[in-house]
Design an enzyme around this catalytic site. Structure first.
Site, PDB file in Angstrom:
ATOM      1  N   SER A 111       0.716  -1.201  -0.275  1.00 24.12           N
ATOM      2  CA  SER A 111      -0.078   0.137  -0.172  1.00 24.12           C
ATOM      3  C   SER A 111       0.537   1.176   0.076  1.00 24.12           C
ATOM      4  CB  SER A 111      -0.789   0.351   1.103  1.00 24.12           C
ATOM      5  OG  SER A 111      -2.086  -0.957   0.792  1.00 24.12           O
ATOM      6  N   LYS A 132       0.528   3.677  -2.794  1.00 26.11           N
ATOM      7  CA  LYS A 132      -0.711   5.287  -2.859  1.00 26.11           C
ATOM      8  C   LYS A 132      -0.081   5.700  -2.424  1.00 26.11           C
ATOM      9  CE  LYS A 132      -4.773   2.177  -1.388  1.00 26.11           C
ATOM     10  NZ  LYS A 132      -3.553   0.209  -1.319  1.00 26.11           N
ATOM     11  N   SER A 161      -6.103   2.780   3.397  1.00 30.10           N
ATOM     12  CA  SER A 161      -5.553   1.968   2.031  1.00 30.10           C
ATOM     13  C   SER A 161      -7.103   1.295   1.812  1.00 30.10           C
ATOM     14  CB  SER A 161      -4.696   1.275   2.674  1.00 30.10           C
ATOM     15  OG  SER A 161      -4.210   0.693   2.211  1.00 30.10           O
TER      16      SER A 161
END
Length: 199
Positions: free
Chosen positions: A58, A61, A115
């Site tokens: 993640s 991102k 997330s």
């Protein structure tokens, strides 16, 4: 529809240490890979396997948010959460309903603080040129930042083919520091999003 989101999946850590050991040695870390740098400086103060490519999950991102913010698209524009054009991974849970809408700024916020994979996917799908152009823009930005050990295939981090290195991530974090929205959104502890038109 009101969605409540809690932070916890994506954290930015700034490591600061004072070396008291002999010159040439660094901190005793349990981490397999690490990179320490002064804020705003891409040169490492300390590295441990800092150029080893690994999946970054993640943390992807951060690059997604950077590409969105630098695209110049209006943050107050309402985005609609459409069905994915490709199946999500088995571990991709979301509480967002298809056909809901939310301003782009709030979509970025829940992508970072919670997330939220469907949020990151929706940001990419609403990029000029669409999803594939967005992923291409992620890789172009990585090259522009000198992140030579990084490669992105999706905006969420669900793919293990999204890889980077600790030293490359120093460059990415320094680039995000130019955007106060990323700092604000990624450190939000709790947020109530007001969705429109949920199915």
């Amino acid at each position: 529809m009101i969605g409540k989101f809690k932070s916890g999946a994506l954290l930015l850590l700034v490591m600061v240490f004072v070396t008291t050991a002999q010159a040439g040695t660094g901190p005793n870390l349990a981490s397999v890979n690490a990179a320490v740098a002064r804020v705003g400086d891409d040169n490492l103060v300390f590295g441990k396997n800092a150029d080893r490519q690994v999946p970054i999950a993640s943390v992807t991102k951060l690059m997604s948010a950077l590409v969105v913010l630098e695209s110049g698209q209006p943050l107050d524009e309402a985005l609609t959460f459409h069905e994915r054009h490709t199946p999500a991974a088995n571990n991709a849970y979301t509480r967002i309903r298809v056909d809901s809408t939310l301003p782009r700024s709030e979509v970025i916020r829940i992508a970072l603080m919670s997330s939220e994979n469907f949020a990151a996917y929706t940001l990419a799908s609403n990029h000029p040129g669409g999803y594939d152009v967005f992923v291409q823009a992620m890789n172009e930005k990585a090259r522009a930042l000198g992140m030579s050990g990084s490669r992105f295939v999706d905006p969420t981090g669900l793919s293990v083919l999204n890889v980077s290195t600790a030293s490359d991530l120093v460059r990415l974090v320094n680039a995000t520091l130019k955007h106060p929205e990323i700092r604000e959104y990624s450190t939000t502890g709790y947020y109530r999003a007001h969705f429109r038109n949920p199915r």
